[in-house]
Write a protein that holds these residues in place. Structure first.
Motif, PDB file in Angstrom:
ATOM      1  N   GLU A 187      39.202   8.818  -9.416  1.00 15.04           N
ATOM      2  CA  GLU A 187      39.416  10.244  -9.641  1.00 15.04           C
ATOM      3  C   GLU A 187      39.169  11.065  -8.386  1.00 15.04           C
ATOM      4  O   GLU A 187      39.558  12.234  -8.313  1.00 15.04           O
ATOM      5  CB  GLU A 187      38.524  10.722 -10.786  1.00 15.04           C
ATOM      6  N   ALA A 188      38.508  10.470  -7.412  1.00 11.09           N
ATOM      7  CA  ALA A 188      38.322  11.078  -6.094  1.00 11.09           C
ATOM      8  C   ALA A 188      38.493   9.950  -5.072  1.00 11.09           C
ATOM      9  O   ALA A 188      37.948   8.862  -5.264  1.00 11.09           O
ATOM     10  CB  ALA A 188      36.935  11.704  -5.965  1.00 11.09           C
ATOM     11  N   PRO A 189      39.251  10.185  -3.992  1.00  6.06           N
ATOM     12  CA  PRO A 189      39.499   9.102  -3.028  1.00  6.06           C
ATOM     13  C   PRO A 189      38.277   8.695  -2.224  1.00  6.06           C
ATOM     14  O   PRO A 189      38.153   7.539  -1.816  1.00  6.06           O
ATOM     15  CB  PRO A 189      40.598   9.667  -2.133  1.00  6.06           C
ATOM     16  N   ILE A 190      37.386   9.656  -1.998  1.00  2.00           N
ATOM     17  CA  ILE A 190      36.178   9.356  -1.227  1.00  2.00           C
ATOM     18  C   ILE A 190      34.980  10.092  -1.825  1.00  2.00           C
ATOM     19  O   ILE A 190      35.134  11.038  -2.599  1.00  2.00           O
ATOM     20  CB  ILE A 190      36.313   9.738   0.269  1.00  2.00           C
ATOM     21  N   GLY A 191      33.799   9.633  -1.481  1.00  4.24           N
ATOM     22  CA  GLY A 191      32.589  10.272  -1.976  1.00  4.24           C
ATOM     23  C   GLY A 191      31.420   9.996  -1.053  1.00  4.24           C
ATOM     24  O   GLY A 191      31.473   9.095  -0.203  1.00  4.24           O
ATOM     25  N   ILE A 192      30.370  10.769  -1.231  1.00  5.70           N
ATOM     26  CA  ILE A 192      29.146  10.583  -0.457  1.00  5.70           C
ATOM     27  C   ILE A 192      28.020  10.303  -1.444  1.00  5.70           C
ATOM     28  O   ILE A 192      27.707  11.135  -2.308  1.00  5.70           O
ATOM     29  CB  ILE A 192      28.818  11.818   0.405  1.00  5.70           C
ATOM     30  N   VAL A 193      27.439   9.116  -1.335  1.00  9.83           N
ATOM     31  CA  VAL A 193      26.380   8.675  -2.239  1.00  9.83           C
ATOM     32  C   VAL A 193      25.312   7.968  -1.411  1.00  9.83           C
ATOM     33  O   VAL A 193      25.425   7.846  -0.192  1.00  9.83           O
ATOM     34  CB  VAL A 193      26.916   7.729  -3.334  1.00  9.83           C
ATOM     35  N   TYR A 194      24.281   7.466  -2.076  1.00  9.79           N
ATOM     36  CA  TYR A 194      23.286   6.657  -1.385  1.00  9.79           C
ATOM     37  C   TYR A 194      23.816   5.241  -1.202  1.00  9.79           C
ATOM     38  O   TYR A 194      24.622   4.759  -2.017  1.00  9.79           O
ATOM     39  CB  TYR A 194      21.981   6.606  -2.184  1.00  9.79           C
ATOM     40  N   SER A 195      23.344   4.581  -0.200  1.00  4.97           N
ATOM     41  CA  SER A 195      23.786   3.202   0.034  1.00  4.97           C
ATOM     42  C   SER A 195      23.422   2.301  -1.146  1.00  4.97           C
ATOM     43  O   SER A 195      24.155   1.364  -1.475  1.00  4.97           O
ATOM     44  CB  SER A 195      23.160   2.651   1.326  1.00  4.97           C
ATOM     45  N   THR A 196      22.310   2.593  -1.810  1.00  3.91           N
ATOM     46  CA  THR A 196      21.899   1.779  -2.949  1.00  3.91           C
ATOM     47  C   THR A 196      22.858   1.925  -4.131  1.00  3.91           C
ATOM     48  O   THR A 196      23.036   0.985  -4.908  1.00  3.91           O
ATOM     49  CB  THR A 196      20.475   2.158  -3.402  1.00  3.91           C
ATOM     50  N   ASP A 197      23.464   3.100  -4.294  1.00  5.78           N
ATOM     51  CA  ASP A 197      24.435   3.297  -5.369  1.00  5.78           C
ATOM     52  C   ASP A 197      25.691   2.476  -5.111  1.00  5.78           C
ATOM     53  O   ASP A 197      26.233   1.835  -6.015  1.00  5.78           O
ATOM     54  CB  ASP A 197      24.801   4.778  -5.489  1.00  5.78           C
ATOM     55  N   ALA A 198      26.164   2.517  -3.876  1.00  7.09           N
ATOM     56  CA  ALA A 198      27.358   1.750  -3.517  1.00  7.09           C
ATOM     57  C   ALA A 198      27.129   0.258  -3.737  1.00  7.09           C
ATOM     58  O   ALA A 198      28.042  -0.478  -4.122  1.00  7.09           O
ATOM     59  CB  ALA A 198      27.721   2.018  -2.058  1.00  7.09           C
ATOM     60  N   LYS A 199      25.895  -0.165  -3.542  1.00  8.05           N
ATOM     61  CA  LYS A 199      25.554  -1.586  -3.657  1.00  8.05           C
ATOM     62  C   LYS A 199      25.678  -2.109  -5.092  1.00  8.05           C
ATOM     63  O   LYS A 199      25.989  -3.283  -5.312  1.00  8.05           O
ATOM     64  CB  LYS A 199      24.120  -1.794  -3.141  1.00  8.05           C
ATOM     65  N   VAL A 200      25.452  -1.236  -6.084  1.00  7.25           N
ATOM     66  CA  VAL A 200      25.445  -1.709  -7.471  1.00  7.25           C
ATOM     67  C   VAL A 200      26.768  -1.481  -8.205  1.00  7.25           C
ATOM     68  O   VAL A 200      26.908  -1.893  -9.359  1.00  7.25           O
ATOM     69  CB  VAL A 200      24.306  -1.044  -8.288  1.00  7.25           C
ATOM     70  N   ASP A 201      27.746  -0.837  -7.545  1.00  3.93           N
ATOM     71  CA  ASP A 201      29.028  -0.582  -8.199  1.00  3.93           C
ATOM     72  C   ASP A 201      30.130  -1.381  -7.512  1.00  3.93           C
ATOM     73  O   ASP A 201      30.540  -1.061  -6.395  1.00  3.93           O
ATOM     74  CB  ASP A 201      29.367   0.907  -8.153  1.00  3.93           C
ATOM     75  N   PRO A 202      30.644  -2.429  -8.171  1.00  6.73           N
ATOM     76  CA  PRO A 202      31.682  -3.263  -7.553  1.00  6.73           C
ATOM     77  C   PRO A 202      33.021  -2.551  -7.401  1.00  6.73           C
ATOM     78  O   PRO A 202      33.921  -3.069  -6.755  1.00  6.73           O
ATOM     79  CB  PRO A 202      31.800  -4.443  -8.528  1.00  6.73           C
ATOM     80  N   GLY A 203      33.126  -1.358  -7.969  1.00  8.92           N
ATOM     81  CA  GLY A 203      34.375  -0.616  -7.882  1.00  8.92           C
ATOM     82  C   GLY A 203      34.530   0.213  -6.624  1.00  8.92           C
ATOM     83  O   GLY A 203      35.567   0.854  -6.421  1.00  8.92           O
ATOM     84  N   VAL A 204      33.514   0.194  -5.753  1.00  3.69           N
ATOM     85  CA  VAL A 204      33.590   0.983  -4.516  1.00  3.69           C
ATOM     86  C   VAL A 204      33.241   0.132  -3.303  1.00  3.69           C
ATOM     87  O   VAL A 204      32.671  -0.955  -3.432  1.00  3.69           O
ATOM     88  CB  VAL A 204      32.649   2.212  -4.559  1.00  3.69           C
ATOM     89  N   LYS A 205      33.577   0.659  -2.139  1.00  3.05           N
ATOM     90  CA  LYS A 205      33.199   0.019  -0.878  1.00  3.05           C
ATOM     91  C   LYS A 205      32.691   1.087   0.077  1.00  3.05           C
ATOM     92  O   LYS A 205      33.085   2.267  -0.006  1.00  3.05           O
ATOM     93  CB  LYS A 205      34.382  -0.724  -0.258  1.00  3.05           C
TER      94      LYS A 205
END
Length: 261
Positions: A187-205
């Protein structure tokens, strides 16, 4: 007579087996924690319960929401914020036992895209064009006025000279996990999150990491509330211990205290 004695003994054993576990189950703690901590803290809490028999119920949301809920009388024993400001706010409202406060964890903020996105590695530095990177889409992060990840994101973009152009493209989410979901679902092409959040979601890189010097240090302070149960002290000690450290580091957090055994 012997039969009566046997029945009495059996009844006594039954009573003993029902009361002892119940006493442990009666003990429970409520933890209000930043949304980004969910996966790691759920595992820490399970380990704590297995060791002590004390159940831990966790409520996850943006630190701003949790601090205000505690202020309004929500029955929390422990508060873990994703930034220092919301813990300071709670201290100012006299809902926190300041003597128990400690800086527990560190984190970093990253730029993410959906796993199948064509976007590759992005060099995040002075003047980088985040608005162009988003194209016709939105940039997902937490509300920059209240949600810690959004505040960190805005601070970094202002420092890097990228905020003015990017601001109109921001989709402000109620928490970092809500922002993560926007990107994971496309729903959004890019986002800014914590590195730990990116680590637990296989749908993002992760396509870029913000320089640490571009924003205030990402620190998670923890403290007991002024209405905390006596068990809160033991729980805080466990959070600072080596078992908690191993779990937190597995999920990508930096452990900021010297762990106890």
């Amino acid at each position: 007579m012997n039969r009566f004695a046997g029945l009495f003994a059996a009844f006594s054993i039954l009573l003993g087996s029902s009361f002892t576990p119940a006493q442990a189950q009666d003990k429970a703690l409520t933890v209000f924690a930043a949304a980004s901590m969910k996966n790691a803290l759920d595992e820490v809490n399970a380990a704590y319960t297995a060791r002590t028999g004390v159940k831990v119920a966790s409520s996850y949301a943006a630190s701003s929401v949790l601090a205000k809920q505690i202020e309004q009388g929500a029955p929390a024993d422990i508060f873990i914020s994703a930034d220092m400001e919301w813990m300071d706010y709670a201290v100012g409202k006299k809902t926190i036992n300041e003597s128990t406060r400690a800086s527990l964890l560190g984190n970093s903020i990253v730029l993410i895209a959906a796993k199948d996105s064509k976007l590759g590695d992005v060099k995040i530095g002075q003047g980088f064009d985040l608005a162009k990177l988003a194209g016709d889409g939105k940039i997902a992060t937490g509300d920059v006025k209240s949600v810690p990840v959004g505040k960190y994101a805005k601070a970094a973009l202002e420092k890097l000279g990228s905020w003015t152009a990017a601001e109109p493209k921001f989709a402000m989410a109620e928490s970092v996990r809500a922002a993560l979901t926007l990107v994971s679902r496309g729903e959004a092409p890019i986002g800014i999150v914590y590195s730990t959040d990116a680590k637990v979601d296989p749908g993002v890189k992760v396509i870029g990491t913000f320089p640490a010097e571009s924003h205030p240090a990402v620190i998670y302070p923890v403290a007991a509330t002024t209405t905390a149960k006596t068990e809160a002290a033991d729980y805080l000690a466990f959070l600072k211990g080596s078992a908690s450290k191993a779990i937190m580091e597995k999920y990508g957090f930096t452990f900021l205290v010297s762990p106890t055994t």
